[in-house]
Each structure stands twice: as structure tokens, then as C-alpha cells.
Design a protein around this motif. Structure first.
Motif, short mmCIF file in Angstrom:
data_model
loop_
_atom_site.label_atom_id
_atom_site.label_comp_id
_atom_site.label_asym_id
_atom_site.label_seq_id
_atom_site.Cartn_x
_atom_site.Cartn_y
_atom_site.Cartn_z
N LEU A 174 0.84 -1.21 0.00
CA LEU A 174 0.00 0.00 0.00
C LEU A 174 0.87 1.25 0.00
N ASP A 175 1.94 1.24 0.77
CA ASP A 175 2.86 2.38 0.82
C ASP A 175 3.50 2.61 -0.55
N MET A 176 3.87 1.52 -1.21
CA MET A 176 4.48 1.62 -2.53
C MET A 176 3.47 2.13 -3.57
N LEU A 177 2.26 1.65 -3.50
CA LEU A 177 1.23 2.04 -4.47
C LEU A 177 0.82 3.50 -4.31
N LYS A 178 1.02 4.03 -3.11
CA LYS A 178 0.68 5.43 -2.84
C LYS A 178 1.37 6.37 -3.83
N GLN B 298 13.02 0.73 -7.41
CA GLN B 298 14.31 1.30 -7.00
C GLN B 298 14.12 2.66 -6.35
N GLN B 299 13.27 3.47 -6.95
CA GLN B 299 12.99 4.80 -6.41
C GLN B 299 12.38 4.68 -5.00
N TYR B 300 11.49 3.74 -4.84
CA TYR B 300 10.86 3.51 -3.54
C TYR B 300 11.90 3.11 -2.49
N PHE B 301 12.80 2.18 -2.85
CA PHE B 301 13.80 1.71 -1.90
C PHE B 301 14.87 2.76 -1.62
N ASN B 302 15.08 3.69 -2.53
CA ASN B 302 16.07 4.75 -2.32
C ASN B 302 15.57 5.87 -1.43
N THR C 275 10.38 5.85 3.32
CA THR C 275 9.35 4.87 3.02
C THR C 275 9.25 3.85 4.15
N LEU C 276 8.12 3.21 4.22
CA LEU C 276 7.86 2.22 5.26
C LEU C 276 8.90 1.10 5.26
N VAL C 277 9.24 0.62 4.06
CA VAL C 277 10.17 -0.50 3.97
C VAL C 277 11.54 -0.13 4.55
#
Length: 119
Positions: free
Chosen positions: A86-90, A103-107, A111-113
């Protein structure tokens, strides 16, 4: 040992309750055998994305799953996995998730992860 004690008990409701408890404990504490479980984990993540009405390729799911493993995140934990998805889809603009977006999400440190992975 615990199974034997509760299965030998004559109270059916107690047997049923303990049967479910043992299943949960077994799943919660099992270690992941990558050779047997990776394909299953990919399918779990892909299914979760489909449930969120988003499309994602198996290659991208594989990349995402590997990244989650690198953060030591338990992919069998429904609540954590759903929250991360859900956090990623936001932050998604379209309906298709790809490797660049992952990659952008993990960088992104916020972010939650990344918060979970740094604990």
C-alpha cells in the motif's frame, strides 16, 4: 511435544483451538528455504498486487522480493507485506509497477520499507 499434549486432550474445542495455534506458530517461526520457497513468495507478492488492481511483471516482483529479503522483511507476514505494498502504491502514477519505481521507492529513506529495515 505441545501437539501431543493438546491432541490427546478430549475437549474438541480445545483441540481445534490448539491445532490453529500450532499452525500459526509453525508458520511464524519457520525459516525460509530459498530453493523451495522463492517461487511461492513471488506468487504471494504478485497476487497481492493483483488484489490491489495493479499490474506487475514477474521479473519486477522477483526484484522486489529480493530487495525485501535484503531488508530482512518477512514476506510471510501478511500485515507487513500489505502495508509495504500500500505504501508503494501510494506513489504510483499509473497502474503498472516497474523496476525503476521499485528502486525509487527503496532509495527513499522515508518509506515504510526503509523504516522497517533499519529498526
Amino acid at each position: 511435544y505441545i501437539q501431543y499434549i493438546f491432541y490427546s486432550h478430549e475437549n474438541k474445542k480445545l483441540q481445534d483451538m490448539m491445532s490453529e495455534t500450532i499452525k500459526v506458530l509453525t508458520i511464524s517461526y519457520q525459516s525460509i528455504d530459498e530453493t523451495k520457497d522463492m517461487d511461492k513468495l513471488y506468487k504471494i507478492v504478485k497476487y497481492r498486487f493483483k488484489c490491489q488492481h495493479k499490474d506487475v511483471s514477474l521479473e519486477d516482483v522477483t526484484y522486489l522480493t529480493d530487495e525485501l529479503f535484503n531488508k530482512h522483511i518477512d514476506l510471510y507476514n501478511d500485515n507487513i507485506l500489505d502495508s509495504i505494498i500500500l505504501d508503494m502504491l501510494k506513489g504510483m502514477d499509473g497502474d503498472i509497477l516497474n523496476k525503476d519505481m521499485i528502486q525509487q521507492y527503496f532509495n527513499n529513506q522515508h518509506t515504510l520499507v526503509n523504516m522497517i529495515g533499519e529498526r
